[in-house]
Scaffold this active site. Structure first.
Site: not given
Ligand code: LLP
Length: 433
Positions: A250, A292, A294-295, A332, A363-364, A392
């Site tokens: 997050g 966890e 990601g971003r 996004r 085409c959008e 993402y």
């Molecule tokens: N753990 C779980 C269970 C999750 O569902 C997610 C993200 C993460 C970890 C990683 O979260 P982060 O650190 O990336 O915030 N496509 C969307 C974001 C979707 C996030 C889904 N879950 C975007 O581009 O903003």
């Protein structure tokens, strides 16, 4: 380039000719060599971020674990790097499980998520002997118990809890969160029922809880509120079998010059202190904390380079500048209204005098990368670069309009390595029978 220094990788600078350079490589030269759209990752920054994450959390507890949320960017090159840097990996489908195993992750380091795991995905996870499966519904608990029995295995599981904490850009609040497709809410007793179901299962070993309160979070105080609610829940349920607390991902990143996300060290300190303080206050043994990201692991390291394919001036309305990619490589802006900055790799220091709408080739009408960009004058053939597209971005790419997905290169210390080749038109028909 100065106002974009928080958005670009720290290695961004200009070459003697005045071109944008990342990881010691001239972005204009990279676009010439590999074509556009091109996704460039600062490989050094990816590795540094992984190391910083692990160090930041282990400074508070040597047993803390960082789990890379592979959905943010799942190329083999980044997964292999995450494994080399002692991260675990979060997979949210059978496909992501395959990708992690293929990249060489030992199964015990894999954390399997998903709100809709089907029996085949569960069987794959059991056959691979993944370390943790995060259960998301009572039906899944029953199915997993049965399938684990068939595999002659007792599976370690976490329960995904929705604590009902809602972070927004400027505040965080606790709300009932009964209405979510994810996890078990604390409210209404669903989480308690999940604990009872796991404890009563013959082939499941409950080892802890998981929660993920949201994404692109700057208000990290929200984690303290989540920790408070979770600690109370652990006390109510008894700490037995709840030794792991996975706090999800997050942490936000800067997409625009106005964004100021907290550094990972500050986030780690707040999160670890919050969990320990809340558990200590209730006299329950401190859990092993997992996160966890990601971003925040990969977002800033990636930039996407496009070539301008056309311009259109509508008198009294606006100027449109179209590029050779769009919603097929970066969803996004269209999906979430996400706002990106742009700069010109050929002349990053040029004066921004033109207001324009940067659009893709699809085409959008909604295929708009930037609604209102203020940039130096642009003509057909010029390059445009969007920073902070590492998370993402290509991970959510599609072949809409038969557009082929971009190549991905890693740059580091002046060397570029092609890690994902550009799709070809032939790739577009390989699955057709
Ligand atoms: N753990 C779980 C269970 C999750 O569902 C997610 C993200 C993460 C970890 C990683 O979260 P982060 O650190 O990336 O915030 N496509 C969307 C974001 C979707 C996030 C889904 N879950 C975007 O581009 O903003």
């Amino acid at each position: 380039m100065e106002p974009l220094s928080q958005v670009l990788p720290p290695s961004a600078t200009t070459t003697p000719e005045g071109h944008l350079s990342i990881g010691g490589c001239d972005v204009v030269a990279l676009a010439g060599e590999y074509g556009t759209p091109l996704v460039i990752y600062d490989g050094g920054l990816l590795r540094d971020t992984m190391r910083r994450y692990v160090a930041a959390f282990r400074a508070h507890d040597p047993h803390a674990e960082v789990i890379y949320a592979s959905k943010a960017f799942w190329a083999q090159a980044v997964l292999r790097m995450a494994h080399e840097e002692d991260l675990r990996v979060d997979v949210a489908s059978g496909g992501e499980l395959f990708l992690a195993l293929h990249a060489g992750f030992p199964a015990e380091k894999i954390v399997m998520h998903g709100n809709a795991k089907d029996a085949a995905e569960i069987r794959d996870a059991l056959a691979a002997q993944v370390g943790l499966i995060v259960v998301d519904s009572l039906g899944e608990i029953a199915l997993l118990d049965r399938l684990a029995g068939e595999h002659g295995r007792t599976q370690d599981v976490l329960i995904r809890v929705t604590p009902g904490v809602k972070p927004s850009t400027h505040a965080y609040i606790s709300t009932g969160q009964l209405d979510s497709k994810f996890g078990f809410s604390l409210e209404g007793g669903l989480a308690a029922a999940a604990v009872a179901a796991c404890r009563g299962a013959s082939h499941l070993n409950l080892v802890g809880l998981h929660c993920h309160i949201g994404s692109q979070i700057f208000e990290i105080g929200a984690y303290r509120l989540a920790a408070n609610l979770l600690a109370q829940f652990v006390r109510e349920q008894g700490a037995d079998g709840l030794a792991i607390m996975d706090m999800g991902g997050g942490l936000g990143i800067a997409y625009t010059r106005d964004d100021e996300p907290p550094p990972v060290e500050e986030y780690a300190a707040l999160l670890m202190e919050a969990v320990f303080a809340e558990w200590d206050a209730l006299g329950i043994p401190r859990p092993r904390v997992m996160v966890e990201p990601g971003r925040s692991m990969v977002g800033r390291a990636g930039v996407t380079v496009y070539r301008v394919t056309g311009t259109k001036d509508i008198p009294g309305v606006r100027r449109y500048v179209a590029v050779d990619g769009g919603m097929s490589d970066l969803m996004r802006p269209m999906l979430y209204g996400a706002v990106y900055e742009a700069l010109l790799p050929e002349r990053p220091a040029a004066e921004a005098t033109d207001t324009l709408r940067l659009v893709g080739k699809h085409c959008e009408s909604g295929d708009v990368l930037i609604q209102e960009a203020v940039l130096p004058p642009l003509e057909r053939g010029d390059l445009v670069c969007l920073p902070a597209t590492g998370a993402y971005g290509v991970a959510m790419a599609s072949n809409y309009n038969g557009v082929t997905r971009p190549a991905v290169v890693f740059v580091d210390a002046g060397e570029a390595t092609l890690v994902v080749r550009r799709e070809t038109y032939a790739d577009l028909v390989v699955r057709d029978l």
